[in-house]
Design a protein around this motif. Structure first.
Motif: not given
Length: 221
Positions: A135-154
């Motif tokens: 889906f499309t969002v019109v908002s802020e697009q967050y650039y994150m520093h992310v733990d490599p251990a997370v399970q990504v769902h989107a």
């Protein structure tokens, strides 16, 4: 009946009171008893272990060690943690142990507010994103520093807006993830800059499922 605590405040640009109200409504629809607090003092005055879920909704700000320590201990001992956008992913910037628990930290939103971008669902068979389409969002697009251990769902693909990150080429940035912190389950969604975005049907579905999953006794999927 499961119990949830939402603490809301910090930078007013994220409309914390309105967003907390939306999240409380989603939890109540799933039969949670919800307490909403507008002070961090609740973290040191309440027995946090009595809750099944804690929802931070506090952008930036500072937190005393007497407030942070009980929060960390509660999640380590099995209380769930779930939240969205800067209310959970940009809280208490000086507290690296908080960021360790969350699994990531906001660092930029190239183009600022009003960027049109796609949220890509990683697994349509997973309970958190089952039968959801991109889906499309019109908002802020967050650039994150992310733990490599997370399970990504989107995810969302950068770059969309111009910025110093562009020479690095395309990257797929996590938007929704889960992880464990001790015995506690952690759910994060980077969407939700203001209440209008949180009211999107897709965001409400992601948050309703995510909060229910993270709560103590929720699904282990």
């Amino acid at each position: 009946m499961k119990r949830a605590l939402i603490f809301q405040g910090g930078w007013e640009g994220h409309e914390p009171e309105q967003v907390a109200g939306i999240l409380a409504g989603l939890l109540e629809a799933d039969s949670f008893a919800v307490q909403v607090s507008d002070t961090l003092e609740v973290l040191e005055k309440e027995d946090l272990h009595a809750y099944d879920l804690i929802v931070p909704n506090w952008t930036q700000g500072q937190i005393a060690q007497s407030q942070l320590k009980p929060l960390l201990e509660a999640v380590q001992n099995g209380v769930g943690l779930a939240g969205l956008h800067g209310g959970m992913g940009d809280s208490f910037r000086m507290e690296t142990e908080y960021q360790f628990m969350v699994g990531g930290q906001w660092v930029a939103h190239p183009g600022n507010d009003g960027v049109s971008y796609t949220v890509n669902i990683a697994d349509r068979s997973h309970p958190l994103t089952r039968d959801m389409d991109d889906f499309t969002v019109v908002s802020e697009q967050y650039y994150m520093h992310v733990d490599p251990a997370v399970q990504v769902h989107a995810t969302t693909r950068f770059p969309v807006a111009d910025g110093p990150h562009c020479p690095n080429g395309e990257v797929d940035m996590p938007v929704v993830w889960t992880k464990r912190y001790g015995r506690g389950k952690v759910y994060y969604c980077s969407l939700g800059h203001v209440a209008e975005v949180v009211r999107m049907s897709e965001v409400q579905l992601l948050m309703r499922r995510g909060m229910s999953w993270a709560a103590r006794g929720g699904s282990n999927a």
